[in-house]
Design a protein around this motif. Structure first.
Motif, PDB file in Angstrom:
ATOM      1  N   GLN A  41     -35.969  -5.934 -40.140  1.00 45.12           N
ATOM      2  CA  GLN A  41     -34.501  -5.939 -40.132  1.00 45.12           C
ATOM      3  C   GLN A  41     -34.044  -7.295 -39.591  1.00 45.12           C
ATOM      4  O   GLN A  41     -34.773  -7.970 -38.879  1.00 45.12           O
ATOM      5  N   TYR A  65     -32.452 -10.045 -37.178  1.00 40.84           N
ATOM      6  CA  TYR A  65     -32.499 -10.054 -35.700  1.00 40.84           C
ATOM      7  C   TYR A  65     -32.167 -11.443 -35.181  1.00 40.84           C
ATOM      8  O   TYR A  65     -32.154 -12.427 -35.932  1.00 40.84           O
ATOM      9  N   GLU A  71     -41.450  -9.973 -35.027  1.00 46.66           N
ATOM     10  CA  GLU A  71     -40.261 -10.829 -34.987  1.00 46.66           C
ATOM     11  C   GLU A  71     -40.596 -12.188 -34.379  1.00 46.66           C
ATOM     12  O   GLU A  71     -40.120 -13.229 -34.848  1.00 46.66           O
ATOM     13  N   ASP A  96     -30.549  -6.987 -32.208  1.00 44.72           N
ATOM     14  CA  ASP A  96     -30.368  -6.683 -33.626  1.00 44.72           C
ATOM     15  C   ASP A  96     -29.132  -7.395 -34.163  1.00 44.72           C
ATOM     16  O   ASP A  96     -28.160  -7.617 -33.438  1.00 44.72           O
ATOM     17  N   VAL A 116     -26.280  -6.458 -36.498  1.00 42.01           N
ATOM     18  CA  VAL A 116     -25.801  -5.219 -37.135  1.00 42.01           C
ATOM     19  C   VAL A 116     -24.470  -5.443 -37.832  1.00 42.01           C
ATOM     20  O   VAL A 116     -23.832  -6.467 -37.677  1.00 42.01           O
ATOM     21  N   HIS A 161     -34.753   3.993 -41.470  1.00 41.81           N
ATOM     22  CA  HIS A 161     -34.878   2.564 -41.757  1.00 41.81           C
ATOM     23  C   HIS A 161     -35.995   2.339 -42.774  1.00 41.81           C
ATOM     24  O   HIS A 161     -36.867   3.199 -42.977  1.00 41.81           O
ATOM     25  N   PRO A 198     -36.649   0.468 -35.105  1.00 37.48           N
ATOM     26  CA  PRO A 198     -35.708  -0.656 -35.150  1.00 37.48           C
ATOM     27  C   PRO A 198     -34.269  -0.145 -35.077  1.00 37.48           C
ATOM     28  O   PRO A 198     -33.907   0.784 -35.794  1.00 37.48           O
ATOM     29  N   GLY A 199     -33.498  -0.717 -34.181  1.00 31.75           N
ATOM     30  CA  GLY A 199     -32.104  -0.334 -34.063  1.00 31.75           C
ATOM     31  C   GLY A 199     -31.838   0.811 -33.110  1.00 31.75           C
ATOM     32  O   GLY A 199     -30.691   1.171 -32.865  1.00 31.75           O
TER      33      GLY A 199
END
Lengths: 424, 424, 424, 424
Positions: free
Chosen positions: C219, C221, C315, C422, C424, D214, D363-364
């Motif tokens: 995702q 980041y 990440e 994150d 978002v 996700h 994640p999140g």
């Protein structure tokens, strides 16, 4: 005298009459049941620390003692209720077979309390018939009764410890109203020492470790007429006694630091005052009562702080009157309280008194053969002798020669102290 | 007599001559250095268990004792080499200030050995001048020397324990060749008991706990003329002594199970025989030597197995000859070995002998005021007295009244036993 | 490619040139010796805790690795200096035979440092000849060098822990004077995520756990451009971060309470300010430096307090530049310090950065067969991954794919953190 | 949607109907009482280990949850039965106030079982009225029901552990007779991987840690159609799996040695065969049942021995059917047994399956604010995820996205494993 008597080796005393032994048996067994009336199945099940045992276990174990050493050993027709109890309720008698691990006694939820009471009744029926038959070795019956009396005090001290873990401060029984008794100012009683005879004479019941009676020699000494009181102890606390290593034995200081001791066990401080948790719940501290629930280390530190010392067990016994009268345990009187002064020294019925004596054998002591010989002798290391008897001690356990013993760090018993000093 | 003498309270003895004290000081200090010759910086640094200390720490601590209680206390012109050593090398004297945590002594890599030896030399120079000046309280100098002698034996026993952790079985020093000595068959020596005088007379040096001299009363008894040997101990092992709880004190049995004891410490079994790891490496077991490196618990279990008992320290002292002659430590003679029979009893120079006596104060004992008073008194709980002296004990430590003491579970000292029995 | 290469299973990479491997070997071995110059036999002997090892042991063990996996396994003519070292200096390779108990490594006083250096030289001579002979499996030589580099950092962190136990605050080496570097205000760097390739490509050296290279999905980041600083950490402390369980993982809170954590390891508070004990002794806290010597639990609590989180290792790796330039360990530069900003992110040369990722195998990972296979795989439980590299990390260990790992409660390594969040 | 719903942050799902929630509440509460019918006050009081809790405590705590987070928080007219229960029955919610020490839960003999049931009824009455009133935040009611379902399984696993401490092998309930079910030979089911969606969709109830849903990426893999059976496990035992460190994670091997593991928990070997202690007492091992009561360490070692691996939780979830049908807990069916094959994979109703995934946030993920936020997030370290559901798991807990978690050394839950492998 029965054969078993001779072989057991327990202090050979005058032949106990069958009737009086039967009476002792019945009275002792009834007293134990009286202690647990009011306790529910939950109360009797858990074990609050390794040193303590669940009430249910005590109830079963004292019956096991009669079953193991009398019914199984000497009553050929006896039929056990459950063979597995032989293993489950053995405490430490190695020669009586394997034992269930002591720290796990609180995990035995079954047999239930009800089932344990049925076991107890089964043993009672068999024992009553066995005693009446005239075939029972009466000395072992008497030993079993004294064994059970020891457990009566343990039931209460172990229960107190368990209840003390509960933040709800539960009450075992409401204490009888007693008018506060003013303890007279303690006085010093002098004893000239010299050759003294110590130990049990052998004409009535005693545990093996109370003999042999023997001669020994004492320097002149003084004993305080009364145990140290809560008021005394508050002065020790206020003077920083718990924070000053100079007063403490090295091992005692280490333990006190590790456990963060700053008052006797069960003392609780609120903003303004001290209270004590006891079998009747939380009560304000009675400053005139003997201090209770202290370790040997604390007793010794207090004596050092006071510039005195603990008496030896020999000094204590040599000073004790031959006939005693104190405040014995009655139902509902559960906390130590000042007893009337008997003119000589208040020695029984309040607290067990730590002595300066390590628990070691008397000269000439030999443990009896067999499992019964494990009763006392094998504990003769690392423990200290206490003399007297507490408010929870059955009357028959109060005798001049009785040698109670605990580890110097233990505090959950009814333990206090009396001061001594040399005459120089 | 110096002021400090009176105030220290250490057994008041005849005035020690300045010259003889200086000689004692120099001889003692030299003997310590002799012990460590051959040890490298690695050997003197680690600590193998909490009970033991690094050699480097011992070397520094005995100098600290002289610095703290003599130079700092009584020599106004003394300048310390490093103020931080005051904290670092205090052992347990609470009143002498804070101490470095005992279990971490092996983590002090600096000061190095070389620096510690420089510190030692600094103290030696100051001490020599101070003694010669006539201002030094000679009784404390003498005490410091005896303190150092105690550490001489500890240096070797702690080192042995450290080396024993090394799977390479390193050697401290090769043992002098000694012809095997045949120990004569032990005989029973009889003592009639009665009133006896026990404790130090006060005319020569002694530690505070060796007095006051006092009267006490003994029943008749017998002592074996010799300590128990390795051959004896093998019979105990072969008879299952380590597996039979009947012989053991309850605490002893628990410890033996927990630690998996099945022979004395440092015994190693290979396929065919027993060997012993010692300061001269791994050697075949000499069956005629006194058994060594056993705990009190093992000694007591052995005595039970043999149908005998340990002597009390009073019995031991009452039986000991007033002048002694044994096998004292010489460089290179490091393991216990049979000494010549002196006709009466082999009492010194092999092993310390566990007695039946808990280490408690004699009647009338009061610890001296101040930090020096912490020397012995505060350890009077949970330990047992040993008498005699081992092959590693300096000659001046061997005296009739010396009360050595250790916990009943400890085995890394040079500890053995002698049997006793009642005369009935 | 040698046979051993294929069988060892260590990341199969391009054939390393003999000359460059010999150079790597010599440079690595010399660097280790350089680290210990100035340390005496006392410094290299003790073990300060179970997690750490003595310097002397490290010195011997890295030589053992070459001896065991190259000389003994592949050089038929090799003659060991001492067969017993095979056992003594094995760390945890079960399949390489028995090992000496890890917590007792500090008790091995012999072989001495001098003897261990002789052992090292013996191995070096044999290894140099073996490499030159062309018969040595060069991939294992390279592995041994990287293994030794890992121990180089451990030597210093373990030594720091040992020296920190000494109340005298000893100094390993004086730090080079460095002008204080102003860390620029951190900025948030954005990464869009999506499919990424992670893991070692296999063209240069890497440990087995760094592969296989594989695809995964991220995702979007953000990462902070810089690690959290001491100034940041002081705000956490001042805001009660160590006293507020809301920020902590449950296990972390329990540990922090048990160990009484209230600041990073080695922080010392005096009346007015914070200091840090390091390899150059006690120094004032540099508020601009990255915070160091914190556990994963503290890193995670800090991130919670800051309203952010730790980055995952994926990440981190996806964001790291392919070529790096940082502050690598040079002799005398031993404490983390702010490095120059490289425009992207300060990722190497200060502190290892705790990530949010538990140390687990990558998809498709299989440990190599044999003892070498124990290198990484068997530690894949209960540990967390750290990325980057510290001021004590050898330059060759600093690579994008390197997966360092420690238990979440450990603090004696050069460990810090970088924040993530994150998008978002 | 209620305000509290939004603020609690628990997975926002479609509005639950009042009637269905009331029905869920009543059914859940009744199911708990059904579980304890047949247990006496003794059974429900003790705590057999720190990981477990007394049944009485579970019974009280699940009521406390409704009282604390609904009645106290949202029902202004609610009157508590006993204010002290607020403290006594809090489990770990730091933000809900102080808690009674977890390891001492077995020492609370009062309130008695009867009093706890009265407390439960008091809460039930208030809750029923509160739900009916329409003022109750229904999402928290639903959460409380799922919370109670989790404790239903714990009641049985904790009780099993307690009963297992009793040498009398007591029986909770007789198992229904079930015909032995032949588990078909397991087959390998293939999954192609690629981009997958994982986590809860948010249309029905789920715990916070099951989301956010996700995307992630998977390599191709295979799963076994069935869990590993007792027959399989016997082969592992017979092949020396418990004695060979090569198969074990390092921490796992250390634990297995320390605890002397040589079979799953509750397996008992007699001379000729293996038996299992379960809630219906001691039963012969059913070789066709899934292996149960193994730790993650054992599961991982087994997979290594078999040359396979554990599946990740992502692989497991991606493979699980969207609608499930298994053997759910019915009264009297308490041990895992082979369920009918559903053509795809036997995933629920036998054992929880250890996965290869450390329990970490998706994640999140952000934990909800307040005490309810402590539900899952703070445990996200050192634990591993289990998927599926056991014979003791309530049906509503069995869902594709459910993430159960335990420490890798724990064995008292209904834990087994399924094998996986890569497709290469």
């Amino acid at each position: 005298m029965s054969e078993s008597f001779r072989s057991s080796g327990i202090c050979p005393i005058k032949f106990p009459e069958l009737d009086s032994i039967l009476h002792l048996y019945q009275k002792t067994r009834a007293a134990t049941l009286d202690l647990i009336s009011g306790l529910g199945p939950e109360d009797v099940t858990p074990q609050s620390m390794e040193d303590a045992s669940p009430t249910k276990w005590h109830i079963a174990h004292v019956s096991w003692f009669f079953e193991e050493f009398l019914l199984r050993a000497h009553a050929p027709k006896y039929r056990a209720l459950d063979e597995r109890f032989r293993y489950l309720f053995n405490s430490y008698y190695v020669q009586a077979g394997p034992r269930y691990a002591r720290p796990d006694r609180g995990l035995i939820t079954r047999p239930t309390l009800k089932e344990v009471l049925a076991y107890r009744e089964h043993v009672d029926n068999a024992m009553t018939n066995f005693i009446k038959s005239g075939d029972a070795p009466l000395d072992i019956v008497e030993l079993g009764c004294h064994h059970e009396m020891q457990h009566q005090e343990l039931i209460l001290t172990d229960l107190l410890h368990l209840l003390s873990q509960n933040p709800l401060n539960p009450i075992y029984r409401d204490q009888k109203k007693v008018d506060p008794i003013t303890t007279p100012a303690p006085s010093w009683l002098e004893y000239e020492g010299g050759m003294v005879e110590i130990g049990h004479l052998g004409t009535t019941f005693a545990f093996d470790c109370e003999g042999p009676r023997h001669s020994t020699f004492l320097q002149p000494y003084r004993l305080s007429s009364h145990p140290v009181t809560n008021a005394d102890w508050l002065r020790f606390i206020d003077d920083g006694g718990y924070q000053d290593p100079r007063y403490w034995l090295s091992d005692g200081w280490a333990k006190a630091q590790q456990e963060c001791w700053e008052a006797p066990l069960y003392w609780q401080r609120d903003e303004t005052s001290w209270n004590i948790f006891g079998l009747s719940g939380v009560q304000p501290l009675n400053v005139d009562s003997p201090v209770c629930h202290i370790s040997f280390y604390e007793a010794d530190a207090y004596a050092s702080w006071a510039g005195k010392r603990l008496p030896t067990e020999i000094e204590w016994e040599a000073a004790s009157p031959t006939s005693i009268k104190g405040n014995f345990m009655e139902s509902g009187v559960l906390c130590p309280r000042p007893s009337q002064d008997n003119g000589l020294a208040q020695m029984w019925g309040d607290v067990w008194e730590w002595t300066a004596s390590a628990y070691r054998p008397y000269p000439g002591f030999r443990a009896p053969e067999g499992a019964i010989g494990e009763y006392n002798g094998k504990f003769m290391a690392n423990q200290f002798v206490l003399r007297g008897g507490s408010a929870l001690t059955p009357e028959l356990q109060m005798r001049t020669t009785y040698r109670n013993f605990f580890y110097p760090f233990q505090r959950w018993q009814m333990t206090g102290l009396r001061l001594a000093e040399d005459i120089v």
